[in-house]
Scaffold this active site. Structure first.
Site, mmCIF file in Angstrom:
data_model
loop_
_atom_site.group_PDB
_atom_site.id
_atom_site.type_symbol
_atom_site.label_atom_id
_atom_site.label_comp_id
_atom_site.label_asym_id
_atom_site.label_seq_id
_atom_site.Cartn_x
_atom_site.Cartn_y
_atom_site.Cartn_z
ATOM 1 N N LYS A 100 0.842 -1.196 0.000
ATOM 2 C CA LYS A 100 0.000 0.000 0.000
ATOM 3 C C LYS A 100 0.878 1.247 0.000
ATOM 4 C CE LYS A 100 -3.292 2.617 2.876
ATOM 5 N NZ LYS A 100 -4.135 2.654 4.080
ATOM 6 N N ASP B 244 -2.498 10.148 3.787
ATOM 7 C CA ASP B 244 -3.901 9.785 3.952
ATOM 8 C C ASP B 244 -4.600 10.776 4.886
ATOM 9 O OD1 ASP B 244 -6.361 8.608 4.180
ATOM 10 O OD2 ASP B 244 -5.681 6.894 5.384
ATOM 11 N N LYS C 163 -10.079 12.863 8.348
ATOM 12 C CA LYS C 163 -9.631 12.384 9.665
ATOM 13 C C LYS C 163 -9.602 13.548 10.654
ATOM 14 C CE LYS C 163 -6.551 8.628 8.191
ATOM 15 N NZ LYS C 163 -7.246 7.548 8.905
ATOM 16 N N ASP D 33 1.584 6.219 5.645
ATOM 17 C CA ASP D 33 0.602 5.297 5.073
ATOM 18 C C ASP D 33 1.117 4.620 3.795
ATOM 19 O OD1 ASP D 33 -1.778 4.040 5.540
ATOM 20 O OD2 ASP D 33 -3.021 5.532 4.530
ATOM 21 N N ASP E 38 -12.205 7.201 3.797
ATOM 22 C CA ASP E 38 -10.993 6.922 4.572
ATOM 23 C C ASP E 38 -10.617 5.438 4.526
ATOM 24 O OD1 ASP E 38 -8.826 7.497 6.113
ATOM 25 O OD2 ASP E 38 -9.930 7.706 8.009
ATOM 26 N N GLU F 207 -9.517 3.807 2.123
ATOM 27 C CA GLU F 207 -8.993 3.920 0.757
ATOM 28 C C GLU F 207 -7.955 2.850 0.425
ATOM 29 O OE1 GLU F 207 -7.700 5.412 3.256
ATOM 30 O OE2 GLU F 207 -5.571 5.071 2.930
ATOM 31 N N ARG G 221 -7.880 -0.387 0.890
ATOM 32 C CA ARG G 221 -8.437 -1.568 0.225
ATOM 33 C C ARG G 221 -8.835 -1.265 -1.224
ATOM 34 N NH1 ARG G 221 -12.820 -1.925 4.910
ATOM 35 N NH2 ARG G 221 -11.095 -0.901 5.959
HETATM 36 N N1 BES Z 1 -4.300 4.368 6.932
HETATM 37 C C1 BES Z 1 -5.460 4.155 7.696
HETATM 38 C C2 BES Z 1 -5.288 3.129 8.810
HETATM 39 C C3 BES Z 1 -4.441 3.578 9.975
HETATM 40 C C4 BES Z 1 -4.944 4.470 10.888
HETATM 41 C C5 BES Z 1 -3.180 3.064 10.148
HETATM 42 C C6 BES Z 1 -4.171 4.858 11.970
HETATM 43 C C7 BES Z 1 -2.433 3.424 11.234
HETATM 44 C C8 BES Z 1 -2.920 4.333 12.138
HETATM 45 C C9 BES Z 1 -6.595 3.645 6.796
HETATM 46 O O1 BES Z 1 -6.601 4.165 5.518
HETATM 47 C C10 BES Z 1 -7.858 4.067 7.446
HETATM 48 O O2 BES Z 1 -8.112 5.235 7.521
HETATM 49 N N2 BES Z 1 -8.648 3.102 7.896
HETATM 50 C C11 BES Z 1 -9.872 3.367 8.553
HETATM 51 C C12 BES Z 1 -10.903 2.367 8.068
HETATM 52 C C13 BES Z 1 -12.301 2.676 8.507
HETATM 53 C C14 BES Z 1 -12.788 3.939 7.828
HETATM 54 C C15 BES Z 1 -13.180 1.513 8.151
HETATM 55 C C16 BES Z 1 -9.640 3.233 10.051
HETATM 56 O O3 BES Z 1 -8.867 2.366 10.460
HETATM 57 O O4 BES Z 1 -10.198 4.030 10.800
HETATM 58 ZN ZN ZN Z 2 -4.831 4.757 4.762
HETATM 59 MN MN MN Z 3 -7.671 5.988 5.401
#
Ligand code: BES
Ligand code: ZN
Ligand code: MN
Length: 501
Positions: free
Chosen positions: A268, A273, A280, A291, A350, A352, A354
């Site tokens: 990835k 992000d 966020k 990210d 968010d 994104e 996947r």
């Molecule tokens: N890059 C983030 C995941 C992440 C967050 C990694 C904090 C490390 C620290 C990912 O893109 C994300 O935002 N995931 C969301 C998914 C949710 C919207 C289903 C998450 O984990 O909140």
């Molecule tokens: Zn992300």
């Molecule tokens: Mn995200």
């Protein structure tokens, strides 16, 4: 750093420092005993007086120890002998490197590699000692106007091996350790760079640079127009909010037989992000420059494979983009069509990772892969479930999952399996498209993997969620280079199985 191995008695080393272990409480290691005997009990005497208890990480620097040819002896606390495991081994090697780098000894003959670490042979100890040393001395100062370098840095480390017979394997272990360490450093450097420098275009340029350094290396960059032709609507939907063009970077290390199916690694590469329209919260948002740590680990592994000219075929695929809000950005509720034809309702922009991975995973099938492993900072939920120690691991083929669990243990870069059960799949049901891109608040790491599993049916696949392990926050903020050690171990193990080693 210059690394080598040598077999010889510690008191006979004409070098600026000899490092030897002391266990708790006040028990000299074999090498420390030899130094002590040569010195006529000088060391044991100091220990008896309480100068060094042997607590893990404790140090005692001695000058002009009688009847030794070295300028200094560094005693290093190793903790309880029966607890001296891979982690303690890593830590003591780090201590030696940091301690000497700050104190003017430019070279060291380290006897730590002669200590017994449960189930680990000399080659493992040498390779990991090299990695620990580089890990300890790593600092990221590319963007500081004044570099804080040591006045007399440590420049040469010689690891002691028990017999001349073990020199050849020790030398190979030095080469392996150095290549893995450079891979880790490359991963850390790319990840530590800020989002305004490390853009998708920058990553593509780094891939081209590797292509120049190594023969047997092939790089192809897919532009947004190429992605459109391939129907990568999911990947493109994330890039819509960004002014930086997305790239799909394909790197190939062709060390193996032409007919040998490759191991494909998909990383990835979200270079920043923000969450997109599902923005966020502000706290620690800067850390979302990390990210792309999955992508960085793929760069690290590919460069290490090329450096070692490993006789195996490995492909690295990096979908790279920013995730930003903008007038053209994808909105919650938007529906896009992925390369596989599956339609996706984007309920949260968010989620994104996947979306970019699913198209890269469909593309991976073109390589007729032996195995596909994706590496991604995919879910905050993974940190809730497992904390910062193991990466999350899910997959559709249990031997592959077991191989990764075992490689992680060996490399001291562990992962832990979560269940990819069908029971969770229905959380992705959508009223308007084939699937939704989020699965509700329960089991977020698993539903993210469920999403990916819809695109990986054609091959053996595993997913590493590295959200908790790819970087440290707080005062020691910075990338860790994980899971480069785990993936390199997996590749070495696979080579052994294929009889390629
Ligand atoms: N890059 C983030 C995941 C992440 C967050 C990694 C904090 C490390 C620290 C990912 O893109 C994300 O935002 N995931 C969301 C998914 C949710 C919207 C289903 C998450 O984990 O909140
Ligand atoms: Zn992300
Ligand atoms: Mn995200």
């Amino acid at each position: 750093m210059e690394f080598s191995v040598k077999s010889g008695s510690p008191e006979k080393q004409r070098i600026s420092c000899v490092a030897a272990g002391v266990f708790e409480s006040r028990k000299l290691s074999h090498s420390a005993q030899i130094l002590d005997e040569a010195s006529g009990g000088y060391i044991a005497n100091l220990i008896r007086r309480g100068e060094c208890e042997g607590k893990l990480g404790q140090t005692l620097l001695l000058h002009n120890v009688p009847n030794t040819l070295c300028d200094r002896v560094l005693l290093i606390g190793c903790g309880r002998e029966k607890n001296f495991n891979a982690k303690a081994f890593h830590k003591t090697n780090e201590m030696v490197a940091r301690f000497l780098d700050e104190r003017g000894a430019t070279e060291v003959f380290s006897c730590l590699t002669e200590l017994t670490v449960k189930n680990k042979e000399t080659a493992w100890k040498v390779s990991h000692a090299v990695q620990a040393t580089e890990d300890a001395l790593y600092h990221f100062d590319q963007l500081k106007s004044k570099k804080e370098s040591s006045r007399r840095p440590l420049r040469r480390v010689v690891f002691s091996v028990p017999s001349r017979r073990e020199l050849p394997e020790g030398e190979q272990a030095v080469r392996n350790g150095m290549a893995i360490a450079s891979g880790i450093t490359l991963a850390k450097d790319l990840a530590n760079l800020p989002g305004n420098i490390c853009t998708p275009t920058y990553l593509a340029e780094q891939a081209k640079a590797l292509n120049k350094t190594y023969r047997e290396f092939k790089v192809k960059i897919l532009e947004e127009t190429d992605m459109e032709k391939l129907g990568m609507g999911a990947l493109l939907s994330v890039a819509r909010g960004s002014r930086q063009p997305a790239k799909l970077i394909a790197m190939e290390h062709k060390g193996g037989d032409k007919n040998q199916k490759p191991i494909v690694l998909v990383g990835k590469g979200v270079t920043f992000d923000s969450g997109g329209i599902s923005l966020k919260p502000g706290a620690a948002m800067d850390e979302m420059k990390f990210d792309m740590c999955g992508a960085a680990s793929v760069f690290g592994v590919l460069s290490a494979c090329a450096e070692l000219q490993l006789p195996i075929n490995v492909v690295g695929l990096v979908p790279a983009t920013e995730n930003l809000p903008d007038g053209l950005a994808t909105k919650p509720g938007d529906i896009v069509t992925s390369m596989s034809g599956t339609t996706i309702e984007i309920l949260n922009t968010d989620a994104e990772g996947r979306l970019i991975l699913c198209d890269a995973l469909s593309y991976a099938a073109k390589y007729d892969p032996d195995t596909v492993i994706d590496i991604a900072t995919l879910t905050g939920a993974c940190i809730v479930a497992l904390g910062n120690h193991p990466a999350g691991l899910l997959g559709n083929h249990s031997p592959l999952v077991n191989d990764l669990l075992s490689a992680g243990k060996t490399a001291n870069d562990r992962c832990w399996e979560l269940p990819l059960w069908d029971d969770y799949q229905e959380q992705l049901d959508s009223n308007f498209a084939d699937i939704a891109n989020i699965g509700g608040k329960e089991a977020g790491t698993i539903t993210a993997a469920c999403f990916l599993s819809r695109f990986t049916k054609k091959y053996r696949w595993a997913h590493l969620d590295i959200a908790g392990v790819a970087w440290n926050s707080g005062k020691a903020k910075g990338a860790t280079g994980r899971p480069v050690p785990l993936l390199m171990q997996y590749i070495f193990d696979r080579m052994e199985d294929m009889g390629a080693k």
